[in-house]
Motif scaffolding. Structure first.
Motif, short mmCIF file in Angstrom:
data_model
loop_
_atom_site.label_atom_id
_atom_site.label_comp_id
_atom_site.label_asym_id
_atom_site.label_seq_id
_atom_site.Cartn_x
_atom_site.Cartn_y
_atom_site.Cartn_z
N PRO A 85 0.82 -1.21 0.00
CA PRO A 85 0.00 0.00 0.00
C PRO A 85 0.86 1.26 0.00
N ALA A 86 0.37 2.28 -0.63
CA ALA A 86 1.10 3.54 -0.73
C ALA A 86 1.39 4.10 0.66
N GLY A 87 2.60 4.59 0.85
CA GLY A 87 2.98 5.22 2.10
C GLY A 87 3.48 4.28 3.17
N THR A 88 3.50 2.97 2.88
CA THR A 88 3.98 2.02 3.88
C THR A 88 5.49 1.84 3.76
N THR A 89 6.12 1.42 4.84
CA THR A 89 7.56 1.21 4.87
C THR A 89 7.84 -0.23 5.29
N PRO A 90 8.64 -0.96 4.50
CA PRO A 90 8.95 -2.36 4.85
C PRO A 90 9.66 -2.45 6.20
N VAL A 91 9.46 -3.56 6.89
CA VAL A 91 10.11 -3.80 8.17
C VAL A 91 11.63 -3.79 7.99
N PHE A 116 13.42 -1.30 7.01
CA PHE A 116 13.85 -0.34 5.98
C PHE A 116 13.68 1.07 6.51
N GLU A 117 14.69 1.90 6.30
CA GLU A 117 14.62 3.30 6.73
C GLU A 117 14.52 4.19 5.51
N ARG A 118 13.42 4.88 5.40
CA ARG A 118 13.17 5.73 4.23
C ARG A 118 14.03 6.99 4.29
N PHE A 119 14.62 7.37 3.12
CA PHE A 119 15.46 8.56 3.03
C PHE A 119 14.70 9.61 2.23
N PRO A 120 14.18 10.64 2.88
CA PRO A 120 13.27 11.58 2.21
C PRO A 120 13.98 12.63 1.36
N TYR A 121 15.01 12.23 0.65
CA TYR A 121 15.74 13.15 -0.22
C TYR A 121 16.02 12.45 -1.55
N SER A 122 15.87 13.19 -2.64
CA SER A 122 16.19 12.61 -3.95
C SER A 122 17.67 12.79 -4.23
N ALA A 123 18.09 12.34 -5.41
CA ALA A 123 19.50 12.44 -5.78
C ALA A 123 19.85 13.79 -6.41
N SER A 124 18.92 14.70 -6.45
CA SER A 124 19.15 16.00 -7.10
C SER A 124 20.10 16.88 -6.29
N ASN A 125 20.68 17.86 -6.97
CA ASN A 125 21.57 18.81 -6.28
C ASN A 125 20.81 19.63 -5.25
N GLU A 126 19.52 19.91 -5.56
CA GLU A 126 18.72 20.69 -4.63
C GLU A 126 18.53 19.92 -3.31
N ASP A 127 18.26 18.62 -3.40
CA ASP A 127 18.09 17.83 -2.19
C ASP A 127 19.42 17.55 -1.51
N TYR A 128 20.51 17.54 -2.29
CA TYR A 128 21.84 17.44 -1.70
C TYR A 128 22.10 18.63 -0.79
N GLU A 129 21.78 19.81 -1.28
CA GLU A 129 21.97 21.02 -0.47
C GLU A 129 21.02 21.03 0.71
#
Length: 207
Positions: A64-70, A72-85
């Protein structure tokens, strides 16, 4: 005695019948009687089996959408330069700076990072130097050295700013996603291990 002989004869006849029944007549694939079949026939569905319990008839379902596997630690940042900053500003190492954590970070760094970044973080790892495969007398390919972490070397990052000034979040983001020729290490290092490496890299920045 007659009773004993009779019982022996009956027992022998039953044993012969059981053996004969178990052998089959070579015309059927039946294995005969089975004992405790539920011990080896799974009650649950296999992932690729049809399943009438779900609307789409499939056993394997998308989480289901929004669930996290047992585990697993979700990282709320993408690989973009903006999220790097953004990670560089928002993320701070959650681990306590202890001798034990630092020593473990050093050990992980030596295994996963030193081959490129060098044992002291000067970008002089073994794969950046001339190497020869002695068995074949063949020169191995050299890789370009990564920039040094050391403050004394005053090297700039390819994304701006000095390597010695990289924050916890920026280092963690780079370990997670990789950069340029460096691949992601998210599958090799757990989130906690990555933070331990970050802790050790921050020590290397002081050189």
């Amino acid at each position: 005695m007659n009773k004993i002989k009779l019982l022996s004869a009956v027992g022998t006849a039953v044993a012969i019948a059981v053996v004969a029944a178990s052998c089959g007549d070579q015309t059927t694939r039946s294995t005969g009687w089975e004992f405790s079949r539920n011990m080896y026939d799974p009650i649950g569905y296999n992932p690729d089996q049809p399943n009438a319990n779900f609307k789409d008839g499939k056993t394997a379902q998308i989480p289901p959408a929004g669930t996290t596997p047992v585990g697993f630690e979700r990282f709320p940042y993408s690989a973009s330069n903006e999220d790097y900053e953004r990670a560089g500003v928002e993320l701070v190492n959650p681990l306590v700076h202890t001798a034990e954590n630092l020593e473990q970070g050093k050990a992980l760094y030596q295994v996963y990072c030193a081959v490129c970044h060098g044992p002291e973080g000067h970008g002089d790892g073994s794969i950046t130097k001339d190497r020869t495969l002695e068995a074949e007398s063949r020169q191995l390919e050299n890789f370009p050295p990564p920039p040094s972490y050391a403050r004394s070397d005053s090297i700039n990052s390819s994304r701006g700013g000095r390597m010695a000034d990289l924050t916890d979040g920026k280092i963690y983001h780079t370990i997670t996603y990789g950069l340029n020729m460096m691949g992601s290490h998210a599958s090799q290092l757990s989130p906690e291990e990555r933070w331990k490496v970050v802790m050790y890299v921050r020590e290397l920045q002081k050189n």
